[in-house]
Design a protein around this motif. Structure first.
Motif, PDB file in Angstrom:
ATOM      1  N   UNK A 185       0.800  -1.155  -0.645  1.00 19.34           N
ATOM      2  CA  UNK A 185       0.053  -0.098   0.142  1.00 19.34           C
ATOM      3  C   UNK A 185       0.848   1.261   0.074  1.00 19.34           C
ATOM      4  N   UNK A 186       2.008   1.592   0.855  1.00 17.82           N
ATOM      5  CA  UNK A 186       2.450   2.757   1.541  1.00 17.82           C
ATOM      6  C   UNK A 186       3.598   2.891  -0.487  1.00 17.82           C
ATOM      7  N   UNK A 187       3.271   1.665  -0.888  1.00 18.26           N
ATOM      8  CA  UNK A 187       3.827   1.987  -2.421  1.00 18.26           C
ATOM      9  C   UNK A 187       3.647   2.501  -3.892  1.00 18.26           C
ATOM     10  N   UNK A 188       2.566   2.545  -3.456  1.00 13.13           N
ATOM     11  CA  UNK A 188       1.179   3.032  -4.087  1.00 13.13           C
ATOM     12  C   UNK A 188       0.876   4.471  -3.730  1.00 13.13           C
ATOM     13  N   UNK A 209      -1.971   5.514  -2.385  1.00 13.76           N
ATOM     14  CA  UNK A 209      -2.093   6.135  -0.473  1.00 13.76           C
ATOM     15  C   UNK A 209      -0.922   7.110   0.478  1.00 13.76           C
ATOM     16  N   UNK A 210       0.658   7.207  -0.156  1.00 11.42           N
ATOM     17  CA  UNK A 210       1.455   7.576   0.287  1.00 11.42           C
ATOM     18  C   UNK A 210       1.016   9.129   0.563  1.00 11.42           C
ATOM     19  N   UNK A 211       0.036   9.604  -0.578  1.00  8.64           N
ATOM     20  CA  UNK A 211      -0.210  11.106  -0.963  1.00  8.64           C
ATOM     21  C   UNK A 211      -1.566  10.954   0.485  1.00  8.64           C
ATOM     22  N   UNK A 212      -2.457   9.651   1.068  1.00  4.36           N
ATOM     23  CA  UNK A 212      -2.818  10.033   1.399  1.00  4.36           C
ATOM     24  C   UNK A 212      -2.594  10.355   2.640  1.00  4.36           C
ATOM     25  N   UNK A 213      -1.870   9.164   3.202  1.00  2.00           N
ATOM     26  CA  UNK A 213      -0.520   9.138   4.700  1.00  2.00           C
ATOM     27  C   UNK A 213       0.168   9.990   4.799  1.00  2.00           C
ATOM     28  N   UNK A 214       0.474  11.601   3.503  1.00  6.56           N
ATOM     29  CA  UNK A 214       1.041  12.790   3.715  1.00  6.56           C
ATOM     30  C   UNK A 214       0.127  13.485   4.076  1.00  6.56           C
ATOM     31  N   UNK A 215      -0.727  13.939   3.585  1.00  4.63           N
ATOM     32  CA  UNK A 215      -1.788  14.725   3.690  1.00  4.63           C
ATOM     33  C   UNK A 215      -1.886  14.049   5.839  1.00  4.63           C
TER      34      UNK A 215
END
Length: 445
Positions: free
Chosen positions: A304-307, A310-316
């Motif tokens: 997931x974190x390599x998607x 998903x990475x943008x959502x986690x960053x926000x």
């Protein structure tokens, strides 16, 4: 098969909730403390007996495999002296009543505290009601044969036996991912103890409730992986964890404690910031990825974190959380480290496992940040997206919703299940609802 090659340390710690995490964290720290030879653990599972049976066959000794991105490091852990199935209540009561016991540690998950959102015991929980009747029937005598099933009921019975035998002061340590977990344990236990005359007053004088922040990713092993590791290490109960670990504690230890600081633990007079950093960032991101990752077809955190979506959502989500954390917690460095930990492809942390008890996790890990952002006059879009991912995933049956929810449940009801305040903010609800629609149509950030 592993066997103990040194004399077992005396039992001075009782653990409730024996599983993979307790063995990769509290038992591991205890085994690495400078005075480990003085601190043995008598551990109890929640309900099952398979793990305790396996550990008993090898004297409580097991292998911890620290799994880096390219290599495994195996360590022998021997701090567990006895392993019991959770149903051995008489033995648990005897251990807790023993004057030698100085500490009780718990890893019983959020659900194990049997509380509703306002911090009171769940009066609709059949097990809670049954345990209250069992304790009343014991008549305050901690009678042999009384068999409460909840962790709180067992603790109340054990502390009553300790009170009556004048076992002395003791520290209870919650090691679960719940804000202010020591205070929550205190409130929950004292409510259960009210049916035993005199126990509440004794606890207020003799029991310390220690709060902790704990941090170590410990995935559940598949049957195939367990078989492979068992064959390699000659171990019926190996554990796999990431190399990173962190443990911060706040509270008193009236009967002493291991020198956990020599194993890397930290003691503080102000736990809350450390706790929030971990809950909002590591656990909050896990809860988001459990929903959004599965919506996008992923199975593990590393996938997931390599998607990029998903990475943008986690960053926000992290941007919003960081605004409410003290600068001296090195949040930027922690964020960078978390990405590396999440990306480790050899830690198979399955999203379906993380998704358990999703409504409770959203309430504890994401809603508080959203409330702070809205109070500061901001939109909380990152939190809105995370909550929307949960709703969309729950509507498709990928993660649990809340009790009674289904695919037709309105967005407002989902939000109310995790925060009344957020549900009353119509603009926020509208933003969440719009994101739910986007996710349901396959759109992301």
């Amino acid at each position: 098969m592993l066997l103990r090659d040194q004399p077992a340390p005396p039992v001075r710690i009782v653990h409730l909730g024996l599983g993979a995490f307790s063995r990769s964290h509290t038992a591991w720290y205890t085994s690495r403390a400078e005075d480990h030879e003085s601190w043995g653990i008598s551990a109890y599972t929640g309900r099952s007996h398979e793990l305790s049976d396996a550990l008993e066959r090898q004297d409580g000794v097991y292998t911890l495999v620290e799994r880096g991105s390219d290599v495994d490091t195996a360590t022998r852990v021997d701090s567990v002296v006895r392993a019991h199935p959770g149903g051995q209540v008489d033995e648990f009561v005897a251990d807790l009543a023993s004057p030698a016991t100085a500490i009780v540690t718990l890893t019983i998950t959020e659900r194990g505290y049997c509380l509703v959102a306002d911090g009171t015991l769940d009066s609709d929980d059949p097990e809670v009601l049954s345990d209250l009747e069992i304790l009343r029937a014991a008549g305050g005598a901690a009678a042999a044969g009384a068999k409460p099933t909840t962790a709180l009921g067992k603790l109340a019975l054990g502390l009553e036996a300790r009170r009556r035998s004048e076992g002395g002061a003791i520290a209870l340590i919650s090691c679960d991912n719940i804000p202010d977990n020591g205070a929550l344990l205190r409130a929950a236990l004292l409510q259960m103890a009210e049916v035993l005359p005199g126990l509440v007053g004794w606890c207020e004088e003799h029991v310390s409730f220690v709060s902790t922040s704990i941090d170590r990713i410990t995935p559940r092993l598949s049957g195939e992986e367990l078989e492979r590791l068992s064959s390699r290490y000659g171990d019926l109960a190996p554990v796999v964890a990431e190399p990173f670990s962190d443990w911060v504690l706040e509270g008193d230890f009236p009967a002493g404690r291991p020198m956990w600081e020599t194993a890397g633990a930290r003691f503080t007079d102000e736990l809350a910031p450390w706790e929030s950093r971990k809950l909002w960032m590591l656990n909050g991101a896990h809860t988001l990825l459990a929903s959004l990752g599965q919506l996008r077809g992923h199975r593990t955190v590393a996938q997931a974190i390599n998607d990029s979506a998903c990475l943008r959502a986690v960053g926000l989500l992290w941007d919003e959380a960081e605004r409410h954390l003290p600068a001296d917690l090195m949040v930027a460095e922690y964020r960078e480290a978390l990405i590396g930990r999440f990306e480790n492809p050899r830690i198979e942390h399955r999203l379906a496992q993380i998704a358990a008890d999703s409504s409770t996790k959203v309430r504890l890990r994401i809603s508080p940040v959203a409330e702070l952002e809205l109070a500061a006059g901001r939109r909380a879009d990152g939190c809105a997206a995370a909550i929307a991912a949960w709703i969309a995933a729950a509507s498709r049956g990928l993660v649990p919703g809340f009790s009674g929810s289904d695919a037709a449940t309105p967005t407002t009801d989902f939000i109310a299940a995790v925060s009344d305040g957020l549900a009353e903010d119509r603009d926020f609800v509208a933003r969440v609802d719009a994101k739910v629609s986007d996710y349901q149509r396959g759109f992301t950030l």
